[in-house]
Scaffold this motif. Structure first.
Motif, PDB file in Angstrom:
ATOM      1  N   ALA A  72      63.244 -14.034  31.710  1.00 28.67           N
ATOM      2  CA  ALA A  72      64.627 -14.227  32.152  1.00 28.67           C
ATOM      3  C   ALA A  72      65.399 -12.915  32.126  1.00 28.67           C
ATOM      4  CB  ALA A  72      65.312 -15.262  31.263  1.00 28.67           C
ATOM      5  N   ALA A  73      65.152 -12.087  31.112  1.00 24.99           N
ATOM      6  CA  ALA A  73      65.821 -10.785  31.053  1.00 24.99           C
ATOM      7  C   ALA A  73      65.395  -9.901  32.216  1.00 24.99           C
ATOM      8  CB  ALA A  73      65.505 -10.106  29.720  1.00 24.99           C
ATOM      9  N   LEU A  74      64.113  -9.943  32.552  1.00 21.86           N
ATOM     10  CA  LEU A  74      63.632  -9.149  33.684  1.00 21.86           C
ATOM     11  C   LEU A  74      64.222  -9.649  34.992  1.00 21.86           C
ATOM     12  CD1 LEU A  74      61.707  -6.884  34.585  1.00 21.86           C
ATOM     13  CD2 LEU A  74      59.915  -8.616  34.782  1.00 21.86           C
ATOM     14  N   TYR A  75      64.329 -10.962  35.129  1.00 16.67           N
ATOM     15  CA  TYR A  75      64.899 -11.540  36.352  1.00 16.67           C
ATOM     16  C   TYR A  75      66.382 -11.198  36.484  1.00 16.67           C
ATOM     17  CZ  TYR A  75      66.251 -15.047  39.796  1.00 16.67           C
ATOM     18  OH  TYR A  75      66.752 -15.677  40.907  1.00 16.67           O
ATOM     19  N   ALA A  76      67.093 -11.146  35.354  1.00 16.91           N
ATOM     20  CA  ALA A  76      68.523 -10.836  35.382  1.00 16.91           C
ATOM     21  C   ALA A  76      68.799  -9.347  35.529  1.00 16.91           C
ATOM     22  CB  ALA A  76      69.188 -11.353  34.112  1.00 16.91           C
ATOM     23  N   GLY A  77      67.766  -8.539  35.473  1.00 17.38           N
ATOM     24  CA  GLY A  77      67.955  -7.102  35.628  1.00 17.38           C
ATOM     25  C   GLY A  77      68.276  -6.374  34.342  1.00 17.38           C
ATOM     26  N   PHE A  78      68.037  -7.018  33.194  1.00 15.77           N
ATOM     27  CA  PHE A  78      68.285  -6.362  31.914  1.00 15.77           C
ATOM     28  C   PHE A  78      67.117  -5.430  31.589  1.00 15.77           C
ATOM     29  CE2 PHE A  78      70.717 -10.409  30.516  1.00 15.77           C
ATOM     30  CZ  PHE A  78      71.752 -10.064  31.369  1.00 15.77           C
ATOM     31  N   HIS A  79      67.438  -4.309  30.996  1.00 15.56           N
ATOM     32  CA  HIS A  79      66.415  -3.340  30.620  1.00 15.56           C
ATOM     33  C   HIS A  79      65.930  -3.676  29.204  1.00 15.56           C
ATOM     34  CE1 HIS A  79      67.209  -0.795  34.120  1.00 15.56           C
ATOM     35  NE2 HIS A  79      68.499  -1.019  33.898  1.00 15.56           N
ATOM     36  N   ARG A  80      64.744  -4.265  29.133  1.00 15.04           N
ATOM     37  CA  ARG A  80      64.235  -4.733  27.847  1.00 15.04           C
ATOM     38  C   ARG A  80      63.992  -3.572  26.885  1.00 15.04           C
ATOM     39  NH1 ARG A  80      59.282  -5.449  25.514  1.00 15.04           N
ATOM     40  NH2 ARG A  80      59.109  -7.169  24.022  1.00 15.04           N
ATOM     41  N   LYS A  81      63.396  -2.490  27.365  1.00 17.48           N
ATOM     42  CA  LYS A  81      63.118  -1.361  26.480  1.00 17.48           C
ATOM     43  C   LYS A  81      64.406  -0.746  25.947  1.00 17.48           C
ATOM     44  CE  LYS A  81      58.644  -0.062  28.445  1.00 17.48           C
ATOM     45  NZ  LYS A  81      57.843   1.025  29.078  1.00 17.48           N
ATOM     46  N   ARG A  82      65.428  -0.709  26.794  1.00 17.85           N
ATOM     47  CA  ARG A  82      66.704  -0.170  26.334  1.00 17.85           C
ATOM     48  C   ARG A  82      67.288  -1.041  25.229  1.00 17.85           C
ATOM     49  NH1 ARG A  82      71.112   0.486  30.870  1.00 17.85           N
ATOM     50  NH2 ARG A  82      69.484   1.906  31.644  1.00 17.85           N
ATOM     51  N   MET A  83      67.167  -2.360  25.378  1.00 19.14           N
ATOM     52  CA  MET A  83      67.682  -3.257  24.348  1.00 19.14           C
ATOM     53  C   MET A  83      66.905  -3.101  23.042  1.00 19.14           C
ATOM     54  SD  MET A  83      70.241  -4.688  25.677  1.00 19.14           S
ATOM     55  CE  MET A  83      70.493  -3.173  26.625  1.00 19.14           C
ATOM     56  N   VAL A  84      65.596  -2.899  23.162  1.00 19.24           N
ATOM     57  CA  VAL A  84      64.790  -2.682  21.960  1.00 19.24           C
ATOM     58  C   VAL A  84      65.239  -1.412  21.242  1.00 19.24           C
ATOM     59  CG1 VAL A  84      62.470  -2.160  21.125  1.00 19.24           C
ATOM     60  CG2 VAL A  84      62.804  -3.972  22.805  1.00 19.24           C
ATOM     61  N   TRP A  85      65.477  -0.359  22.003  1.00 19.58           N
ATOM     62  CA  TRP A  85      65.908   0.898  21.396  1.00 19.58           C
ATOM     63  C   TRP A  85      67.293   0.770  20.776  1.00 19.58           C
ATOM     64  CZ3 TRP A  85      63.364   4.829  19.735  1.00 19.58           C
ATOM     65  CH2 TRP A  85      62.134   5.160  20.296  1.00 19.58           C
ATOM     66  N   ILE A  86      68.179   0.044  21.428  1.00 17.12           N
ATOM     67  CA  ILE A  86      69.510  -0.160  20.850  1.00 17.12           C
ATOM     68  C   ILE A  86      69.403  -0.923  19.532  1.00 17.12           C
ATOM     69  CG2 ILE A  86      71.705  -1.369  21.169  1.00 17.12           C
ATOM     70  CD1 ILE A  86      71.563  -0.665  24.108  1.00 17.12           C
ATOM     71  N   GLY A  87      68.561  -1.957  19.511  1.00 18.02           N
ATOM     72  CA  GLY A  87      68.370  -2.702  18.275  1.00 18.02           C
ATOM     73  C   GLY A  87      67.767  -1.853  17.167  1.00 18.02           C
ATOM     74  N   LEU A  88      66.780  -1.034  17.520  1.00 16.86           N
ATOM     75  CA  LEU A  88      66.162  -0.162  16.518  1.00 16.86           C
ATOM     76  C   LEU A  88      67.155   0.863  15.977  1.00 16.86           C
ATOM     77  CD1 LEU A  88      62.665   0.496  18.154  1.00 16.86           C
ATOM     78  CD2 LEU A  88      63.151  -0.900  16.146  1.00 16.86           C
ATOM     79  N   LEU A  89      67.924   1.467  16.871  1.00 15.36           N
ATOM     80  CA  LEU A  89      68.891   2.471  16.429  1.00 15.36           C
ATOM     81  C   LEU A  89      70.009   1.852  15.591  1.00 15.36           C
ATOM     82  CD1 LEU A  89      69.154   4.642  19.669  1.00 15.36           C
ATOM     83  CD2 LEU A  89      67.972   5.213  17.543  1.00 15.36           C
TER      84      LEU A  89
END
Length: 201
Positions: A72-89
């Motif tokens: 669903a995130a890919l279909y909505a155009g969300f950048h999954r890797k960017r969200m992972v990095w934001i969560g990690l940071l």
């Protein structure tokens, strides 16, 4: 590295520790005759900011969607890797602030063993708090009681230090078991399997 090298206290008898921090670098105590310092309001502010980030911001919405449904995130155009990095940071920043409050609070100097396993305890806190910032606040209070109770049991009853870890493990085990029985309908299919075998024979 720092306490073993350039920041080692030259008057510390070669122990890996820094000099004691000056009073200007120590977090002020909120209540007299206690160890409660400025780290408490900092932690409460971090909880509120975490709730705003996760529940009330578009970035938090993207993080939740990417975590729950990658497609669903890919279909909505969300950048999954960017969200992972934001969560990690964000998690790393929160851990750094917590370490700062611990070092500049009751310890008062840098030591190689600042955290006695807080990272593993944080996993249990997150599960007990149901991944909600305010739930994590309450779960952290419960976990602190387990730590204090374990230390008291070690001193007064002579129990080994592993007692605290056992209590934490039992808590996580029963929590995961409760989730299993709540989210999944567990049935014993012994009778059905016997009937199937008899019908096949």
């Amino acid at each position: 590295y720092l306490v073993h090298g350039p920041w080692r206290d030259p008057e510390g008898f070669n122990f890996p520790e820094s000099r004691l921090f000056p009073d200007a670098a120590i977090l002020p105590v909120i209540l007299d005759d206690t160890r409660l310092h400025l780290g408490l309001p900092i932690a409460l502010a971090a909880v509120v900011l975490g709730w705003i980030l996760v529940r009330k911001s578009f970035i938090g919405f993207q993080m939740r969607v990417a975590g729950l449904a990658d497609g669903a995130a890919l279909y909505a155009g969300f950048h999954r890797k960017r969200m992972v990095w934001i969560g990690l940071l964000a998690g790393g920043a929160a851990a750094g602030i917590a370490g700062l409050c611990e070092v500049a609070g009751p310890i008062g100097q840098l030591l190689p063993s600042v955290s006695p396993g807080y990272g593993y305890a944080a996993i249990i806190v997150a599960f007990v708090g149901r991944l909600h910032p305010f739930g994590i606040l309450l779960a952290s209070l419960l976990m602190s009681l387990l730590y204090l109770g374990g230390e008291s049991a070690q001193m007064e009853l002579g129990l080994p230090p592993a007692v605290t870890g056992i209590f934490q493990g039992v808590l996580l085990f029963f929590l995961l078991a409760a989730d299993l029985f709540i989210n999944f309908r567990v049935r014993l299919a012994v009778g059905a399997s016997l009937a199937t075998e008899e019908a096949a024979s």
